[in-house]
Design a protein around this motif. Structure first.
Motif, PDB file in Angstrom:
ATOM      1  N   ILE A  19       2.237   0.762  23.500  1.00 36.48           N
ATOM      2  CA  ILE A  19       0.803   0.264  23.506  1.00 36.48           C
ATOM      3  C   ILE A  19       0.079   0.239  22.096  1.00 36.48           C
ATOM      4  O   ILE A  19      -0.566  -0.734  21.846  1.00 36.48           O
ATOM      5  CB  ILE A  19      -0.113   0.980  24.457  1.00 36.48           C
ATOM      6  N   TRP A  20       0.361   1.351  21.504  1.00 41.46           N
ATOM      7  CA  TRP A  20      -0.205   1.627  20.151  1.00 41.46           C
ATOM      8  C   TRP A  20       0.524   0.487  19.204  1.00 41.46           C
ATOM      9  O   TRP A  20      -0.298  -0.300  18.424  1.00 41.46           O
ATOM     10  CB  TRP A  20       0.151   3.031  19.518  1.00 41.46           C
ATOM     11  N   LYS A  21       1.484   0.409  19.105  1.00 43.96           N
ATOM     12  CA  LYS A  21       2.271  -0.951  18.387  1.00 43.96           C
ATOM     13  C   LYS A  21       1.635  -2.308  18.591  1.00 43.96           C
ATOM     14  O   LYS A  21       1.520  -3.034  17.931  1.00 43.96           O
ATOM     15  CB  LYS A  21       3.856  -0.956  18.500  1.00 43.96           C
ATOM     16  N   ALA A  22       1.481  -2.458  20.112  1.00 46.01           N
ATOM     17  CA  ALA A  22       0.687  -3.857  20.449  1.00 46.01           C
ATOM     18  C   ALA A  22      -0.568  -3.970  19.535  1.00 46.01           C
ATOM     19  O   ALA A  22      -1.045  -4.921  19.022  1.00 46.01           O
ATOM     20  CB  ALA A  22       0.579  -3.955  21.837  1.00 46.01           C
ATOM     21  N   HIS A  23      -1.444  -3.027  19.775  1.00 42.30           N
ATOM     22  CA  HIS A  23      -2.683  -2.725  19.153  1.00 42.30           C
ATOM     23  C   HIS A  23      -2.615  -3.058  17.473  1.00 42.30           C
ATOM     24  O   HIS A  23      -3.284  -3.835  16.919  1.00 42.30           O
ATOM     25  CB  HIS A  23      -3.467  -1.685  19.193  1.00 42.30           C
ATOM     26  N   VAL A  24      -1.760  -2.563  16.854  1.00 44.40           N
ATOM     27  CA  VAL A  24      -1.507  -2.543  15.597  1.00 44.40           C
ATOM     28  C   VAL A  24      -1.031  -4.072  15.232  1.00 44.40           C
ATOM     29  O   VAL A  24      -1.692  -4.735  14.187  1.00 44.40           O
ATOM     30  CB  VAL A  24      -0.590  -1.393  14.899  1.00 44.40           C
ATOM     31  N   LYS A  25      -0.294  -4.496  15.768  1.00 43.12           N
ATOM     32  CA  LYS A  25       0.135  -5.885  15.689  1.00 43.12           C
ATOM     33  C   LYS A  25      -0.963  -6.790  15.869  1.00 43.12           C
ATOM     34  O   LYS A  25      -1.255  -7.888  15.003  1.00 43.12           O
ATOM     35  CB  LYS A  25       1.358  -6.283  16.836  1.00 43.12           C
ATOM     36  N   VAL A  26      -1.844  -6.775  16.892  1.00 47.83           N
ATOM     37  CA  VAL A  26      -3.038  -7.553  17.078  1.00 47.83           C
ATOM     38  C   VAL A  26      -3.826  -7.397  15.843  1.00 47.83           C
ATOM     39  O   VAL A  26      -4.629  -8.515  15.409  1.00 47.83           O
ATOM     40  CB  VAL A  26      -3.656  -7.266  18.427  1.00 47.83           C
ATOM     41  N   GLU A  27      -4.311  -6.238  15.455  1.00 47.78           N
ATOM     42  CA  GLU A  27      -4.993  -5.937  14.390  1.00 47.78           C
ATOM     43  C   GLU A  27      -4.519  -6.686  12.968  1.00 47.78           C
ATOM     44  O   GLU A  27      -5.426  -7.524  12.362  1.00 47.78           O
ATOM     45  CB  GLU A  27      -5.255  -4.551  13.896  1.00 47.78           C
ATOM     46  N   LYS A  28      -3.150  -6.536  12.615  1.00 43.75           N
ATOM     47  CA  LYS A  28      -2.684  -7.321  11.583  1.00 43.75           C
ATOM     48  C   LYS A  28      -2.746  -8.724  11.595  1.00 43.75           C
ATOM     49  O   LYS A  28      -3.139  -9.502  10.719  1.00 43.75           O
ATOM     50  CB  LYS A  28      -1.336  -6.995  11.130  1.00 43.75           C
ATOM     51  N   SER A  30      -4.795 -10.306  13.567  1.00 42.52           N
ATOM     52  CA  SER A  30      -6.365 -10.982  13.442  1.00 42.52           C
ATOM     53  C   SER A  30      -6.807 -10.688  11.924  1.00 42.52           C
ATOM     54  O   SER A  30      -7.781 -11.387  11.283  1.00 42.52           O
ATOM     55  CB  SER A  30      -7.404 -10.328  14.306  1.00 42.52           C
ATOM     56  N   ALA A  31      -6.299  -9.779  11.262  1.00 44.65           N
ATOM     57  CA  ALA A  31      -6.652  -9.758   9.760  1.00 44.65           C
ATOM     58  C   ALA A  31      -6.218 -11.052   8.973  1.00 44.65           C
ATOM     59  O   ALA A  31      -6.896 -11.302   8.044  1.00 44.65           O
ATOM     60  CB  ALA A  31      -6.145  -8.430   9.425  1.00 44.65           C
ATOM     61  N   LYS A  32      -5.034 -11.650   9.384  1.00 43.96           N
ATOM     62  CA  LYS A  32      -4.404 -12.706   8.564  1.00 43.96           C
ATOM     63  C   LYS A  32      -5.406 -13.788   9.055  1.00 43.96           C
ATOM     64  O   LYS A  32      -5.493 -14.640   8.178  1.00 43.96           O
ATOM     65  CB  LYS A  32      -2.764 -12.966   8.862  1.00 43.96           C
ATOM     66  N   CYS A  33      -5.502 -14.004  10.212  1.00 41.93           N
ATOM     67  CA  CYS A  33      -6.395 -15.182  10.552  1.00 41.93           C
ATOM     68  C   CYS A  33      -7.889 -15.348  10.354  1.00 41.93           C
ATOM     69  O   CYS A  33      -8.596 -16.166  10.577  1.00 41.93           O
ATOM     70  CB  CYS A  33      -5.929 -15.551  12.206  1.00 41.93           C
ATOM     71  N   TRP A  34      -8.524 -14.054  10.075  1.00 45.34           N
ATOM     72  CA  TRP A  34      -9.852 -14.086   9.963  1.00 45.34           C
ATOM     73  C   TRP A  34     -10.491 -14.956   8.909  1.00 45.34           C
ATOM     74  O   TRP A  34     -11.408 -15.507   8.962  1.00 45.34           O
ATOM     75  CB  TRP A  34     -10.379 -12.637   9.554  1.00 45.34           C
TER      76      TRP A  34
END
Length: 130
Positions: A19-28, A30-34
């Protein structure tokens, strides 16, 4: 809110790690497409910052004496009349200032906010909502 550290049930650490890895992946991601989605906000902020710097330099160059307003003395706007003598009894102390009309808080008369009825405003009968 549910407590994540329950002592009575066993915790699946592998599942929590996934679950933690999934959260980190989503954060990364979203940071790229922001910048593509919301990058225009940084341009607006830079424009605002430039305008504020221009305004600040104009204000600093202007006459500083014009920016400061002289303070108004309180005696000009607030007039306090002398109080009558305090009553001798303890029962008369409560509300003794309101007995004198020139010391009352309602300087402009009592408040007359009438009760309005929603039914009367719509011209409905009073028993319509019962």
């Amino acid at each position: 809110m549910e407590n994540t550290q329950r002592t009575s049930e066993s915790m699946n650490f592998v599942h929590q790690d996934e679950i933690w890895k999934a959260h980190v992946k989503v954060e990364k991601a979203s940071a790229k497409c922001w910048p593509n989605k919301w990058g225009f906000l940084t341009d607006c902020y830079k424009q605002y910052e430039m305008e504020s710097m221009k305004m600040k330099s104009i204000k600093e160059n202007s006459n500083p004496d014009l920016n400061v307003r002289p303070s108004t003395p309180l005696e000009k706007n607030i007039k306090v009349s002398p109080s009558p003598p305090v009553p001798q009894t303890s029962q008369a102390v409560i509300g003794w200032r309101s007995a004198h009309p020139h010391l009352q808080l309602e300087n402009f008369g009592t408040v007359h906010h009438g009760r309005r009825s929603f039914l009367k405003e719509l011209d409905w009968p009073l028993h319509a909502c019962i």
